[in-house]
Design a protein around this motif. Structure first.
Motif, PDB file in Angstrom:
ATOM      1  N   ARG A  81      24.615 -32.748 -43.427  1.00 46.44           N
ATOM      2  CA  ARG A  81      24.678 -33.531 -44.047  1.00 46.44           C
ATOM      3  C   ARG A  81      25.071 -34.604 -43.672  1.00 46.44           C
ATOM      4  N   LEU A  82      24.266 -35.627 -43.384  1.00 49.17           N
ATOM      5  CA  LEU A  82      24.288 -36.998 -43.664  1.00 49.17           C
ATOM      6  C   LEU A  82      24.891 -38.057 -44.645  1.00 49.17           C
ATOM      7  N   VAL A  83      25.590 -38.599 -44.645  1.00 42.08           N
ATOM      8  CA  VAL A  83      25.957 -39.389 -45.635  1.00 42.08           C
ATOM      9  C   VAL A  83      26.256 -41.130 -44.952  1.00 42.08           C
ATOM     10  N   VAL A  84      25.185 -41.753 -45.542  1.00 40.93           N
ATOM     11  CA  VAL A  84      25.286 -42.781 -45.328  1.00 40.93           C
ATOM     12  C   VAL A  84      25.659 -44.532 -46.101  1.00 40.93           C
ATOM     13  N   PRO A  85      25.374 -45.717 -45.701  1.00 47.84           N
ATOM     14  CA  PRO A  85      25.488 -46.331 -46.858  1.00 47.84           C
ATOM     15  C   PRO A  85      24.036 -46.478 -47.587  1.00 47.84           C
ATOM     16  N   ARG A  86      24.077 -47.115 -48.295  1.00 51.11           N
ATOM     17  CA  ARG A  86      22.705 -46.986 -49.954  1.00 51.11           C
ATOM     18  C   ARG A  86      21.842 -48.014 -49.011  1.00 51.11           C
ATOM     19  N   ARG A 130      32.412 -46.997 -20.188  1.00 49.84           N
ATOM     20  CA  ARG A 130      33.442 -46.972 -18.395  1.00 49.84           C
ATOM     21  C   ARG A 130      34.853 -46.189 -19.112  1.00 49.84           C
ATOM     22  N   ARG A 131      34.976 -45.296 -19.689  1.00 51.82           N
ATOM     23  CA  ARG A 131      35.663 -44.753 -19.828  1.00 51.82           C
ATOM     24  C   ARG A 131      35.632 -43.645 -20.486  1.00 51.82           C
ATOM     25  N   GLY A 132      36.221 -42.096 -20.185  1.00 52.60           N
ATOM     26  CA  GLY A 132      35.954 -41.109 -21.428  1.00 52.60           C
ATOM     27  C   GLY A 132      34.707 -40.513 -20.683  1.00 52.60           C
ATOM     28  N   ALA A 133      34.594 -39.243 -20.351  1.00 48.19           N
ATOM     29  CA  ALA A 133      33.210 -38.166 -19.930  1.00 48.19           C
ATOM     30  C   ALA A 133      32.313 -38.545 -21.655  1.00 48.19           C
ATOM     31  N   LEU A 134      31.032 -38.271 -21.143  1.00 42.35           N
ATOM     32  CA  LEU A 134      30.432 -37.953 -22.836  1.00 42.35           C
ATOM     33  C   LEU A 134      30.732 -36.708 -23.101  1.00 42.35           C
ATOM     34  N   PRO A 135      30.939 -36.852 -24.763  1.00 42.03           N
ATOM     35  CA  PRO A 135      30.992 -35.780 -25.674  1.00 42.03           C
ATOM     36  C   PRO A 135      30.443 -34.308 -25.824  1.00 42.03           C
ATOM     37  N   PRO A 136      30.845 -33.895 -25.441  1.00 44.53           N
ATOM     38  CA  PRO A 136      30.078 -32.222 -25.074  1.00 44.53           C
ATOM     39  C   PRO A 136      29.175 -31.702 -26.694  1.00 44.53           C
ATOM     40  N   ALA A 137      28.522 -30.711 -26.237  1.00 39.69           N
ATOM     41  CA  ALA A 137      27.520 -30.060 -26.918  1.00 39.69           C
ATOM     42  C   ALA A 137      28.051 -30.091 -28.574  1.00 39.69           C
ATOM     43  N   GLU A 138      29.714 -29.330 -28.191  1.00 40.04           N
ATOM     44  CA  GLU A 138      30.001 -28.914 -29.402  1.00 40.04           C
ATOM     45  C   GLU A 138      30.768 -30.707 -30.589  1.00 40.04           C
ATOM     46  N   ALA A 139      30.661 -31.058 -29.927  1.00 40.57           N
ATOM     47  CA  ALA A 139      31.540 -32.996 -30.779  1.00 40.57           C
ATOM     48  C   ALA A 139      30.049 -33.122 -31.376  1.00 40.57           C
ATOM     49  N   ALA A 140      28.421 -32.710 -30.701  1.00 40.01           N
ATOM     50  CA  ALA A 140      27.892 -33.129 -32.485  1.00 40.01           C
ATOM     51  C   ALA A 140      27.665 -31.688 -33.679  1.00 40.01           C
ATOM     52  N   VAL A 141      28.821 -30.808 -33.459  1.00 41.68           N
ATOM     53  CA  VAL A 141      28.711 -29.959 -34.666  1.00 41.68           C
ATOM     54  C   VAL A 141      29.789 -30.240 -35.006  1.00 41.68           C
ATOM     55  N   ALA A 142      28.739 -30.215 -36.622  1.00 43.62           N
ATOM     56  CA  ALA A 142      29.205 -30.638 -38.355  1.00 43.62           C
ATOM     57  C   ALA A 142      29.164 -30.326 -39.055  1.00 43.62           C
ATOM     58  N   ASP A 143      29.028 -30.472 -40.660  1.00 37.01           N
ATOM     59  CA  ASP A 143      29.217 -29.757 -41.468  1.00 37.01           C
ATOM     60  C   ASP A 143      28.677 -31.222 -42.589  1.00 37.01           C
ATOM     61  N   VAL A 144      29.097 -32.290 -41.858  1.00 36.11           N
ATOM     62  CA  VAL A 144      28.630 -33.893 -42.263  1.00 36.11           C
ATOM     63  C   VAL A 144      29.524 -34.435 -41.591  1.00 36.11           C
ATOM     64  N   VAL A 145      28.270 -35.720 -41.632  1.00 36.13           N
ATOM     65  CA  VAL A 145      28.462 -36.967 -40.840  1.00 36.13           C
ATOM     66  C   VAL A 145      28.027 -37.902 -41.687  1.00 36.13           C
ATOM     67  N   LEU A 146      28.888 -39.001 -41.148  1.00 31.64           N
ATOM     68  CA  LEU A 146      29.197 -40.188 -42.559  1.00 31.64           C
ATOM     69  C   LEU A 146      29.039 -41.446 -41.062  1.00 31.64           C
ATOM     70  N   VAL A 147      28.339 -42.234 -41.704  1.00 29.40           N
ATOM     71  CA  VAL A 147      28.609 -42.975 -40.890  1.00 29.40           C
ATOM     72  C   VAL A 147      27.967 -44.784 -41.471  1.00 29.40           C
ATOM     73  N   VAL A 199      19.845 -36.683 -46.496  1.00 27.19           N
ATOM     74  CA  VAL A 199      20.445 -38.014 -46.376  1.00 27.19           C
ATOM     75  C   VAL A 199      21.084 -37.720 -47.854  1.00 27.19           C
ATOM     76  N   THR A 200      22.316 -38.245 -47.815  1.00 25.03           N
ATOM     77  CA  THR A 200      23.227 -39.164 -49.378  1.00 25.03           C
ATOM     78  C   THR A 200      23.556 -40.391 -48.877  1.00 25.03           C
ATOM     79  N   GLU A 201      22.510 -41.426 -49.543  1.00 22.65           N
ATOM     80  CA  GLU A 201      22.699 -42.685 -49.636  1.00 22.65           C
ATOM     81  C   GLU A 201      24.418 -42.925 -50.414  1.00 22.65           C
ATOM     82  N   VAL A 202      25.283 -43.708 -50.456  1.00 21.14           N
ATOM     83  CA  VAL A 202      26.135 -44.070 -50.610  1.00 21.14           C
ATOM     84  C   VAL A 202      26.868 -45.136 -51.239  1.00 21.14           C
ATOM     85  N   VAL A 203      27.225 -45.408 -52.079  1.00 20.52           N
ATOM     86  CA  VAL A 203      28.052 -47.156 -52.011  1.00 20.52           C
ATOM     87  C   VAL A 203      29.203 -47.326 -52.758  1.00 20.52           C
TER      88      VAL A 203
END
Length: 256
Positions: free
Chosen positions: A74-79, A36-53, A99-103
């Motif tokens: 690199r994608l860090v996610v719950p184990r 409902r608010r805010g433009a969709l993020p531009p392509a640069e938003a997907a540029v990352a060295d690591v992504v945390l989920v 993908v790296t799974e962590v606790v």
């Protein structure tokens, strides 16, 4: 250090030149939710060295948004995330995501002296609507020149400040995507209480004012519009030494 809020729980934290992206959600529509608010993020938003989920809910682990990441990211996610969400395992193979799974308590080195430490969250992080509890909900502390706490989705819990430890910046959820918040969430008031316990130098409210159920625009609209400002007001009372910044969607803020 710079932080850009793209909407919902999606932020880019830049520390020592390392780009850390949290819970990427780049969709105009997700099931019954629309942006409902805010433009969709531009392509640069997907540029990352690591992504945390932080957890497995589709508005935090969103496979089409993860598909926009560059191969090798690199994608860090719950184990347990790959077992609970088979589509994540397939996407990781197709996009060559590391993908790296962590606790809670585990640390992941990124580069240039920047690392990530997983911490607990109090939230039902299952893959809904019927998924079993196969992976914990997490928060993360990004450790570089500064220390940034990304809480993910969480309720307030007694050991939060002790487990998170000293931080310079806190990215705290202050709302949600519907008229009512269930258990395992922070509203503006509880987020201000968390802020008082954490005592960072600065804070940024997130997870509000972006997505809302279709057809419910007129139902408790203050729960959509007000949480960021309400958090800043209450933080001024409970944690007056903390500098609260309330960015707009896509706005970048510099923090000491």
């Amino acid at each position: 250090m710079e932080i850009t809020w793209w909407g919902h729980a999606t932020c880019t934290v830049v520390d020592s030149g390392v780009r850390v992206l949290t819970d990427p959600l780049f969709a105009a529509r997700l099931a019954h939710l629309r942006r409902r608010r805010g433009a969709l993020p531009p392509a640069e938003a997907a540029v990352a060295d690591v992504v945390l989920v932080s957890h497995l809910h589709a508005d935090h682990l969103h496979l089409p948004s993860l598909a926009r990441l560059a191969p090798g990211t690199r994608l860090v996610v719950p184990r347990g995330a790959r077992r609970a969400v088979p589509g994540l395992a397939r996407l990781a193979r197709l996009r060559s995501l590391a993908v790296t799974e962590v606790v809670p308590g585990e640390e992941v080195a990124v580069r240039d002296g920047v690392g990530v430490r997983a911490v607990s969250a109090r939230h039902d992080g299952r893959r809904l609507p019927f998924g079993p509890h196969l992976a914990p909900a997490l928060g993360y502390v990004v450790q570089g020149a500064g220390r940034t706490y990304f809480a993910g989705d969480t309720g307030l819990f007694a050991a939060m400040a002790e487990e998170v430890g000293p931080v310079d910046v806190a990215l705290l959820p202050v709302g949600g995507w519907g008229p009512y918040l269930g258990p395992g969430h922070l509203d503006a008031g509880r987020a201000a209480q968390a802020l008082a316990a954490l005592a960072p130098a600065a804070a940024v409210p997130v997870h509000y004012g972006t997505y809302w159920p279709v057809g419910l625009d007129a139902v408790r609209p203050h729960e959509f519009h007000a949480p960021g400002g309400e958090f800043a007001r209450l933080a001024g009372r409970l944690a007056p030494k903390v500098a609260v910044r309330v960015p707009g969607h896509g706005e970048r803020v510099r923090l000491p």
